[in-house]
Design an enzyme around this catalytic site. Structure first.
Site: not given
Ligand code: ATP
Ligand code: MG
Length: 137
Positions: A9, A49, A112, A115, A126
């Protein structure tokens, strides 16, 4: 062979954690099958998402993902989806065990670092979304 979609990310890229993440997956014994640095548009992040689009944190999550470049990757190996999630650690970094990526490098849920696909089925979806022209082009 099983594949997982793993994305570093924007905070992970900005903090210089790309090498660290790749190192951990490589040393475990997984194989890198695709990699690209990308700027993600809002529509694309919303698609990635989409199952979370009714959650109260959805808008913040999308803002976070489009805030800078991300590194999109395909990793391959036995049980890579489940084991990859173990390498990554729990969603909330306050609960991620030390030794996991989030446990070692994150403190906030909204930043965080990484992913990972949560099932073989979502990995397929994905990978098709992020690598529509195949893993290498
Ligand atoms: P990811 O899909 O990014 O790998 P995950 O599978 O561990 O994370 P999800 O439930 O899919 O967790 O949530 C996606 C992301 O949304 C999380 O990584 C986190 O950044 C954010 N998020 C999840 N739950 C919350 C929450 N309760 N409050 C704020 N942000 C959240
Ligand atoms: Mg998830």
């Amino acid at each position: 062979m099983e594949q997982s979609f793993i994305m570093i990310k924007p905070d992970g890229v900005q903090r210089g954690l790309v090498g660290e993440v790749i190192c951990r997956f490589e040393k475990k014994g997984f194989h890198l099958k695709g990699l690209k640095l990308m700027n993600v548009e809002r529509n694309f992040a919303e698609k990635h998402y989409e199952e979370l689009n009714t959650k109260p944190f959805f808008e913040k999550l999308i803002e976070y993902i489009i805030s800078g470049p991300v590194v999109a990757m395909i990793w391959e190996g036995k049980n890579v989806v489940t084991t990859g999630r173990k390498i990554i650690g729990a969603t909330n970094p306050s609960e991620s065990a030390p030794g996991t990526i989030r446990g070692d490098f994150a403190v906030e849920m909204g930043r965080n670092v990484i992913h990972g696909s949560d099932s073989v089925q979502s990995a397929k979806k994905e990978i098709a979304l992020w690598f529509p022209d195949g893993p290498v082009n």
